[in-house]
Design an enzyme around this catalytic site. Structure first.
Site, PDB file in Angstrom:
ATOM      1  N   SER A  58       0.791  -1.242  -0.008  1.00  0.00           N
ATOM      2  CA  SER A  58      -0.070   0.050  -0.144  1.00  0.00           C
ATOM      3  C   SER A  58       0.805   1.241  -0.116  1.00  0.00           C
ATOM      4  O   SER A  58       0.309   2.254  -0.514  1.00  0.00           O
ATOM      5  CB  SER A  58      -0.854  -0.079   1.210  1.00  0.00           C
ATOM      6  OG  SER A  58      -0.107   0.031   2.471  1.00  0.00           O
ATOM      7  N   ASP A  63       2.408 -18.979 -11.632  1.00  0.00           N
ATOM      8  CA  ASP A  63       1.729 -20.185 -11.662  1.00  0.00           C
ATOM      9  C   ASP A  63       2.935 -21.336 -11.196  1.00  0.00           C
ATOM     10  O   ASP A  63       4.023 -21.069 -11.198  1.00  0.00           O
ATOM     11  CB  ASP A  63       1.249 -20.544 -12.671  1.00  0.00           C
ATOM     12  CG  ASP A  63       1.804 -20.796 -13.875  1.00  0.00           C
ATOM     13  OD1 ASP A  63       2.993 -21.453 -14.006  1.00  0.00           O
ATOM     14  OD2 ASP A  63       1.274 -20.346 -15.134  1.00  0.00           O
TER      15      ASP A  63
END
Length: 144
Positions: free
Chosen positions: A64, A82
Site C-alpha cells: 500500500s 503459476d
C-alpha cells in the site's frame, strides 16, 4: 500446512517470513538497488525463486505504501506466478513504471504476495435471465 521450497539469489535481503495474525500477505524486497527516472520501465529482481505446489499460484501486488514511498506502479497491476514457473533460475521480478525520479535501495519492501489455490474448473450455463434483483452501478458499487 504447505511447505514451499525457496531459493535466494542474494544474501542482501531479509528472508521471507509469515507473520501470523497480522496479515496473510508476505512482503517481497528489492534484490538490488535501483535508480529510475520518471517514465522509465524496469523489471526489479525480488531475489527469490519458489517451487509452488501443483494446484497453487502466487499473486504479487504492490504494498500500500509503494507508490507513496517510491513513485512506481506495477505495470501488470497484479502478477500471477503459476506452479510451472519453478526452475532453478526462475527468479521473481516486479515490472514497474516510475512516475517520478526515484531510488529503491536493496532490501526495500516494494511488493507483497500470497499463495492461493487455483480456481476450480468452471462450466458456464447461458441463460436468458439471472432472476436476481438489479443493483445498478458497476461491479460491486451498486446504487443506494
Amino acid at each position: 500446512m504447505e511447505t514451499i521450497k525457496i531459493k535466494y539469489f542474494t544474501d542482501k535481503i531479509e528472508k521471507l517470513a509469515y507473520i501470523d495474525g497480522k496479515s496473510d500477505w508476505i512482503d517481497l524486497r528489492a534484490a538490488e538497488s535501483v535508480d529510475m527516472e520518471a517514465g522509465e520501465y524496469r523489471l526489479i529482481p525480488l531475489g527469490v525463486a519458489m517451487e509452488l505446489p501443483k494446484g497453487y499460484e502466487a499473486h504479487v501486488v504492490p504494498r500500500s505504501s509503494t507508490f507513496k514511498n517510491f513513485g512506481i506502479i506495477q505495470t501488470n497491476h497484479q502478477g500471477v506466478i503459476d506452479s510451472s514457473y519453478r526452475g532453478d533460475n526462475d527468479q521473481w521480478y516486479m515490472p514497474v513504471y516510475a512516475l517520478r525520479d526515484t531510488h529503491i535501495e536493496v532490501n526495500d519492501r516494494i511488493c507483497q504476495f500470497r499463495i492461493v489455490e487455483n480456481q476450480p474448473e468452471l462450466v458456464f450455463d447461458e441463460v436468458e435471465t439471472l432472476e436476481n434483483e438489479n443493483r445498478g452501478g458497476i461491479g460491486s458499487t451498486g446504487k443506494d
